[in-house]
Scaffold this motif. Structure first.
Motif, mmCIF file in Angstrom:
data_model
loop_
_atom_site.group_PDB
_atom_site.id
_atom_site.type_symbol
_atom_site.label_atom_id
_atom_site.label_comp_id
_atom_site.label_asym_id
_atom_site.label_seq_id
_atom_site.Cartn_x
_atom_site.Cartn_y
_atom_site.Cartn_z
ATOM 1 N N TYR A 81 -8.346 1.307 2.612
ATOM 2 C CA TYR A 81 -8.371 0.340 1.519
ATOM 3 C C TYR A 81 -7.808 -0.995 2.000
ATOM 4 C CZ TYR A 81 -9.554 3.816 -1.969
ATOM 5 O OH TYR A 81 -10.215 4.772 -2.706
ATOM 6 N N ALA A 82 -8.430 -2.069 1.522
ATOM 7 C CA ALA A 82 -7.868 -3.412 1.674
ATOM 8 C C ALA A 82 -7.027 -3.710 0.444
ATOM 9 C CB ALA A 82 -8.985 -4.437 1.822
ATOM 10 N N LEU A 83 -5.918 -4.409 0.641
ATOM 11 C CA LEU A 83 -4.977 -4.686 -0.434
ATOM 12 C C LEU A 83 -5.137 -6.142 -0.867
ATOM 13 C CD1 LEU A 83 -1.825 -2.999 1.179
ATOM 14 C CD2 LEU A 83 -3.789 -1.920 0.045
ATOM 15 N N ARG A 84 -5.623 -6.331 -2.078
ATOM 16 C CA ARG A 84 -5.832 -7.685 -2.590
ATOM 17 C C ARG A 84 -4.642 -8.092 -3.456
ATOM 18 N NH1 ARG A 84 -9.956 -11.055 -2.768
ATOM 19 N NH2 ARG A 84 -11.477 -9.443 -2.178
ATOM 20 N N ASP A 85 -3.915 -9.090 -3.001
ATOM 21 C CA ASP A 85 -2.812 -9.657 -3.763
ATOM 22 C C ASP A 85 -3.417 -10.455 -4.915
ATOM 23 O OD1 ASP A 85 -0.733 -11.282 -4.735
ATOM 24 O OD2 ASP A 85 0.232 -11.388 -2.771
ATOM 25 N N LEU A 86 -3.238 -9.985 -6.143
ATOM 26 C CA LEU A 86 -3.925 -10.592 -7.278
ATOM 27 C C LEU A 86 -3.366 -11.967 -7.614
ATOM 28 C CD1 LEU A 86 -4.363 -7.457 -9.574
ATOM 29 C CD2 LEU A 86 -6.051 -8.520 -8.047
ATOM 30 N N ALA A 87 -2.104 -12.229 -7.316
ATOM 31 C CA ALA A 87 -1.541 -13.546 -7.597
ATOM 32 C C ALA A 87 -2.126 -14.604 -6.665
ATOM 33 C CB ALA A 87 -0.015 -13.512 -7.459
ATOM 34 N N ARG A 88 -2.382 -14.239 -5.428
ATOM 35 C CA ARG A 88 -2.894 -15.181 -4.435
ATOM 36 C C ARG A 88 -4.400 -15.074 -4.260
ATOM 37 N NH1 ARG A 88 -1.564 -13.638 0.276
ATOM 38 N NH2 ARG A 88 -1.649 -15.664 1.283
ATOM 39 N N GLU A 89 -4.997 -14.015 -4.808
ATOM 40 C CA GLU A 89 -6.428 -13.750 -4.632
ATOM 41 C C GLU A 89 -6.807 -13.742 -3.152
ATOM 42 O OE1 GLU A 89 -9.279 -12.683 -5.997
ATOM 43 O OE2 GLU A 89 -7.921 -12.004 -7.556
ATOM 44 N N ARG A 90 -5.975 -13.101 -2.364
ATOM 45 C CA ARG A 90 -6.216 -12.973 -0.930
ATOM 46 C C ARG A 90 -5.977 -11.533 -0.508
ATOM 47 N NH1 ARG A 90 -8.145 -17.228 -1.452
ATOM 48 N NH2 ARG A 90 -7.796 -19.178 -0.316
ATOM 49 N N ILE A 91 -6.704 -11.104 0.506
ATOM 50 C CA ILE A 91 -6.455 -9.805 1.119
ATOM 51 C C ILE A 91 -5.233 -9.942 2.007
ATOM 52 C CG2 ILE A 91 -7.361 -7.996 2.629
ATOM 53 C CD1 ILE A 91 -8.743 -8.201 -0.102
ATOM 54 N N GLY A 92 -4.231 -9.111 1.745
ATOM 55 C CA GLY A 92 -2.981 -9.242 2.472
ATOM 56 C C GLY A 92 -2.588 -8.027 3.290
ATOM 57 N N GLY A 93 -3.408 -6.980 3.281
ATOM 58 C CA GLY A 93 -3.012 -5.809 4.047
ATOM 59 C C GLY A 93 -4.049 -4.699 3.994
ATOM 60 N N LEU A 94 -3.740 -3.641 4.702
ATOM 61 C CA LEU A 94 -4.569 -2.434 4.745
ATOM 62 C C LEU A 94 -3.672 -1.214 4.597
ATOM 63 C CD1 LEU A 94 -6.919 -2.909 7.857
ATOM 64 C CD2 LEU A 94 -7.540 -3.186 5.456
ATOM 65 N N ALA A 95 -4.244 -0.148 4.068
ATOM 66 C CA ALA A 95 -3.591 1.161 4.057
ATOM 67 C C ALA A 95 -4.682 2.209 3.931
ATOM 68 C CB ALA A 95 -2.590 1.276 2.908
ATOM 69 N N SER A 96 -4.355 3.436 4.250
ATOM 70 C CA SER A 96 -5.382 4.482 4.186
ATOM 71 C C SER A 96 -4.780 5.805 3.751
ATOM 72 C CB SER A 96 -6.055 4.666 5.549
ATOM 73 O OG SER A 96 -5.216 5.415 6.418
ATOM 74 N N TYR A 97 -5.645 6.647 3.215
ATOM 75 C CA TYR A 97 -5.379 8.077 3.125
ATOM 76 C C TYR A 97 -5.905 8.707 4.406
ATOM 77 C CZ TYR A 97 -4.682 7.526 -1.952
ATOM 78 O OH TYR A 97 -4.227 7.159 -3.192
#
Length: 239
Positions: free
Chosen positions: A84-100
């Protein structure tokens, strides 16, 4: 012959589904199934000049955007790990990744890993909520155990595991070789009975009221999760 002790019988366990909803949304962050066409450019830019973010990963840093896009394309095509890509909703930018990953549905066990948070997103409510949402999704869908594993030398990851409420279970010595280096791997986990009080602690920390006008936390998550873990482990006659 005296009967030997055996584990408790599971009468209500149902094999949980594989992870993979397109979006897992919260107040501060939205987790989106990894798509290089939508996510690679933002995250490559967010990590530019910060090669240290890859120190404990089995890949990276990436010299060019093309190389990073190619890695994301390979990662996005897999079901395990499920990225998954992590979208920071306040900045409307992708700020990270994480996975199962290491998804063992028959035993109800799943790991959260490949966590890479850009410097701009680190120490933010969005970063914390992303992991909280992933843990919550797993338990909400019937998993019995959520794992966290990291290089035992990775002090920030060790601290993060404890902060979220994972319990340290030991270190596997000489567990891996990555980038030509030894890795001793620390194992942490939350099990299903641990999660309800921890979930309340996470929810309390994430409320807007826990942050001042400058976005600084009033109460640390570690304080809340330690209290929740202590209460959960206390014998019922003491509560």
């Amino acid at each position: 012959m005296q009967a030997r002790p055996i584990g408790a019988k599971l009468t209500d366990f149902t094999v949980p589904p594989a992870p993979g909803p397109e979006v897992i949304a919260g107040r501060y962050v939205a987790l989106e199934r990894l798509d290089p066409s939508r996510h690679a450019d933002d995250l490559y830019a967010a990590n530019a000049g910060q090669d240290w973010v890859w120190d404990y990963m089995g890949y990276g840093p990436f010299a060019t955007l093309g190389a990073y896009r190619a890695w994301q394309a390979e990662a996005a095509a897999k079901a395990d790990p499920c990225f998954y890509a992590l979208r920071d909703l306040a900045r409307e930018r992708i700020g990270g990744l994480a996975s199962y990953l290491r998804i063992d549905r028959n035993h109800g066990v799943i790991e959260i890993g490949h966590i890479e948070i850009s410097p701009a997103m680190q120490r933010s409510p969005a970063a914390t909520e992303a992991i909280s949402l992933m843990i919550g999704w797993a338990f909400d869908h019937g998993y019995r155990r959520v794992e966290w594993k990291c290089d035992a030398l990775n002090a920030p990851s060790m601290a993060a595991a404890k902060r979220y409420g994972f319990r340290y279970e030991g270190t596997f010595r000489q567990h891996m070789i990555y980038k030509g280096r030894n890795r001793d791997t620390a194992w942490w986990a939350i099990i299903d009975k641990d999660w309800p009080p921890l979930a309340k602690a996470h929810q309390s920390w994430l409320t807007p009221e826990n942050f001042d006008a400058d976005g600084r936390q009033k109460l640390r998550l570690s304080v809340l999760t330690e209290a929740a873990s202590d209460a959960a482990s206390r014998p019922s006659h003491e509560t």
